[in-house]
Design a protein around this motif. Sequence first.
Motif, mmCIF file in Angstrom:
data_model
loop_
_atom_site.group_PDB
_atom_site.id
_atom_site.type_symbol
_atom_site.label_atom_id
_atom_site.label_comp_id
_atom_site.label_asym_id
_atom_site.label_seq_id
_atom_site.Cartn_x
_atom_site.Cartn_y
_atom_site.Cartn_z
ATOM 1 N N SER A 215 50.670 49.267 38.081
ATOM 2 C CA SER A 215 51.015 47.864 38.235
ATOM 3 C C SER A 215 50.001 47.240 39.196
ATOM 4 C CB SER A 215 52.447 47.705 38.761
ATOM 5 O OG SER A 215 52.574 48.303 40.038
ATOM 6 N N ASP A 216 50.115 45.941 39.394
ATOM 7 C CA ASP A 216 49.190 45.269 40.303
ATOM 8 C C ASP A 216 49.309 45.808 41.724
ATOM 9 O OD1 ASP A 216 48.296 43.729 38.219
ATOM 10 O OD2 ASP A 216 49.631 42.054 38.643
ATOM 11 N N LEU A 217 50.529 46.053 42.181
ATOM 12 C CA LEU A 217 50.720 46.563 43.543
ATOM 13 C C LEU A 217 50.197 47.986 43.694
ATOM 14 C CD1 LEU A 217 54.321 45.228 44.344
ATOM 15 C CD2 LEU A 217 52.105 44.256 45.020
ATOM 16 N N ALA A 218 50.314 48.779 42.645
ATOM 17 C CA ALA A 218 49.853 50.170 42.732
ATOM 18 C C ALA A 218 48.337 50.278 42.803
ATOM 19 C CB ALA A 218 50.374 50.963 41.541
ATOM 20 N N LEU A 219 47.609 49.214 42.460
ATOM 21 C CA LEU A 219 46.149 49.256 42.492
ATOM 22 C C LEU A 219 45.570 48.883 43.856
ATOM 23 C CD1 LEU A 219 45.209 47.705 39.026
ATOM 24 C CD2 LEU A 219 45.068 50.088 39.736
ATOM 25 N N ARG A 220 46.406 48.538 44.808
ATOM 26 C CA ARG A 220 45.894 48.172 46.123
ATOM 27 C C ARG A 220 45.126 49.300 46.810
ATOM 28 N NH1 ARG A 220 50.751 44.615 48.985
ATOM 29 N NH2 ARG A 220 50.579 42.777 47.608
ATOM 30 N N PRO A 221 45.638 50.540 46.835
ATOM 31 C CA PRO A 221 44.880 51.599 47.531
ATOM 32 C C PRO A 221 43.631 52.056 46.807
ATOM 33 C CG PRO A 221 46.813 52.537 46.503
ATOM 34 C CD PRO A 221 46.933 51.055 46.335
ATOM 35 N N VAL A 222 43.428 51.630 45.550
ATOM 36 C CA VAL A 222 42.242 52.070 44.821
ATOM 37 C C VAL A 222 40.968 51.582 45.513
ATOM 38 C CG1 VAL A 222 41.046 51.921 42.593
ATOM 39 C CG2 VAL A 222 43.513 52.191 42.663
ATOM 40 N N SER A 223 41.049 50.455 46.182
ATOM 41 C CA SER A 223 39.872 49.928 46.877
ATOM 42 C C SER A 223 39.438 50.802 48.043
ATOM 43 C CB SER A 223 40.173 48.518 47.391
ATOM 44 O OG SER A 223 41.285 48.535 48.280
ATOM 45 N N GLY A 248 53.213 45.296 34.735
ATOM 46 C CA GLY A 248 51.951 45.802 34.228
ATOM 47 C C GLY A 248 50.775 45.380 35.087
ATOM 48 N N VAL A 249 49.585 45.521 34.515
ATOM 49 C CA VAL A 249 48.332 45.162 35.190
ATOM 50 C C VAL A 249 47.859 43.831 34.626
ATOM 51 C CG1 VAL A 249 45.957 45.841 35.640
ATOM 52 C CG2 VAL A 249 47.752 47.572 35.581
ATOM 53 N N THR A 250 47.735 42.834 35.479
ATOM 54 C CA THR A 250 47.316 41.498 35.095
ATOM 55 C C THR A 250 45.974 41.166 35.748
ATOM 56 O OG1 THR A 250 48.525 40.486 36.933
ATOM 57 C CG2 THR A 250 49.736 40.827 34.874
ATOM 58 N N ASP A 251 45.628 39.887 35.741
ATOM 59 C CA ASP A 251 44.388 39.456 36.389
ATOM 60 C C ASP A 251 44.386 39.757 37.882
ATOM 61 O OD1 ASP A 251 43.183 38.550 34.114
ATOM 62 O OD2 ASP A 251 43.914 36.498 34.307
ATOM 63 N N ILE A 252 45.554 39.767 38.505
ATOM 64 C CA ILE A 252 45.629 40.080 39.936
ATOM 65 C C ILE A 252 45.170 41.510 40.191
ATOM 66 C CG2 ILE A 252 47.195 40.284 41.889
ATOM 67 C CD1 ILE A 252 48.923 38.138 40.635
ATOM 68 N N GLY A 253 45.695 42.453 39.407
ATOM 69 C CA GLY A 253 45.281 43.837 39.582
ATOM 70 C C GLY A 253 43.821 44.068 39.246
ATOM 71 N N LEU A 254 43.317 43.410 38.196
ATOM 72 C CA LEU A 254 41.907 43.567 37.844
ATOM 73 C C LEU A 254 41.003 42.989 38.922
ATOM 74 C CD1 LEU A 254 41.987 42.699 34.026
ATOM 75 C CD2 LEU A 254 41.937 44.951 35.099
ATOM 76 N N THR A 255 41.418 41.910 39.574
ATOM 77 C CA THR A 255 40.618 41.345 40.660
ATOM 78 C C THR A 255 40.616 42.254 41.877
ATOM 79 O OG1 THR A 255 41.180 39.129 39.863
ATOM 80 C CG2 THR A 255 40.292 39.302 42.084
ATOM 81 N N ILE A 256 41.782 42.825 42.222
ATOM 82 C CA ILE A 256 41.839 43.800 43.316
ATOM 83 C C ILE A 256 40.951 44.990 43.026
ATOM 84 C CG2 ILE A 256 43.368 45.366 44.543
ATOM 85 C CD1 ILE A 256 45.631 43.383 44.102
ATOM 86 N N LEU A 257 41.017 45.454 41.806
ATOM 87 C CA LEU A 257 40.173 46.585 41.394
ATOM 88 C C LEU A 257 38.696 46.245 41.481
ATOM 89 C CD1 LEU A 257 39.563 49.240 39.808
ATOM 90 C CD2 LEU A 257 40.023 47.957 37.732
ATOM 91 N N ALA A 258 38.315 45.080 41.027
ATOM 92 C CA ALA A 258 36.898 44.706 41.005
ATOM 93 C C ALA A 258 36.323 44.595 42.407
ATOM 94 C CB ALA A 258 36.728 43.391 40.249
#
Length: 507
Positions: A215-223, A248-258
């Motif tokens: 999810s978007d929140l789960a992608l925070r530590p990926v950075s 799910g994964v939206t534009d917020i999660g993709l931006t955090i990931l990028a």
Amino acid sequence: MPEPEVRCLGGPGLHNDGLKGWLDLRVLSGKTPPSHQQQQHARAKGMAPPDRAPDQTLAFSDALLLRVLACLPDPHLSAASLVCKRWMRLAGRLRRCLVVRDWAFVMHRLPYRFPELADLDLFPASIVAPAAPSPVSPLLTCGEVSLTLDPSADPPLGACHFLADDVLDRGLAAIAASFPNLRRLSATAASESGGLMDIASGCATLQELELHRCSDLALRPVSAFAHLQILRIVAASSALYGTSEDGGVTDIGLTILAHGCKRLVKLELVGCEGSYDGIAAVGRCCAMLEELTIADHRMDNGWLSALAFCGNLKTLRLQGCCKIDDDPGPAEHLGACLTLESLQLQRCQLRDRRALHALFLVCEGARELSMQNCWGLEDDMFALAGLCRRVKFLSLEGCSLLTTRGLELAITSWSGLQSLQVVSCNKVKDEEISPALSELFSTLKELKWRPDNKSRLAASLDGTEMGKKGRVLSKRILLGHQRVKGMVLNYSTADAMKLKWGATPEL
């Protein structure tokens, strides 16, 4: 004095020292088994079964045995680890890749059993096994995921259940503390994401990460992963994982990931939701991105034009997509991936002419074009591939609607074509090949031509008596006689028909 050699029932694999007391059965010696009083009397005299030969490998050092075991292939290494505890411990030190299916093993024995792991897959262990299936509610299994099917429920397909988030976080923390040299990890993302933070701080050399139920929140530590180069994200689907609709994964999660993973070389997005903004953020921030895979996407309209921001993209792969882009926008605003070399379409719906036209415009510089098991690829749709004028390698597999005429119109426009592969395209016929197409075949450096599997199968079965009407590869009814336990039973044709339908013939 030593006991005379005796052959035991069970073969040479049954050792004397594995039995309690004397041997229970003796063959070829003519002696009856000793009674309990005789056994106690033998022990009182100090008589015991002979010991086995000493282990000669005890003289070898661990370093020498490691060099010997390292020469074995994986199947033989697994068998060698069962010889003794020492060999099991040494074989575990040679294991580099492991798939774990029991989370209790992760928490307790994994660091001691396999201390030098570099590739670890924890996803199967994080799934809670479903309840025992009943005739009313069978299980549907796909890979590691099993779902319960109940026709009377709403919805009839149950969700996949995982371990609690705190259990997952504790396991990831144990992995981070025990495997600092880990290179690849596959795990289930937790909502709190504390375990991934431990992995980021403890496994500094991690280069490849695969996250399920994201999810978007789960992608925070990926950075926090400084050296991450390969990332695969499987978004949390409400139907499959039982999560909320916005999980799910939206534009917020993709931006955090990028913004966090700027060294990415390969990125795979499975089931992700997004739009132009999310893909554009990935293209702007991940300047080293060379391979992008989008599978079963739920992108909003207009995302296709954002691929122009991927300035170093070399491979674009679309897998299992029911749609490409319902509204790609005007052609003059699409842009193009100037560095793209390979476009791969696998199991995609290609029925939207406007979307396919926009895709080929964005990928007009592609030199490799591969289409595998794509639906809706008719002659007029495949003709749009002529927009990619630099194609040198073309691979078509499972395109059942494409004809020989449609293939010829497209490939004759590519003057630089060097390799062609056509497999399982049943409407492409050998007898329909024109002289111009034959001349093109003669100039290719590589040609793989197997369009019609039925004709090839019939040719390969010629003379084998297979594929004939009325032939079955089962027990045949032999008219006139049948051999049963060494006896020949003669009966007539009528009796044979009775035997065929389950009746007993009259003898």
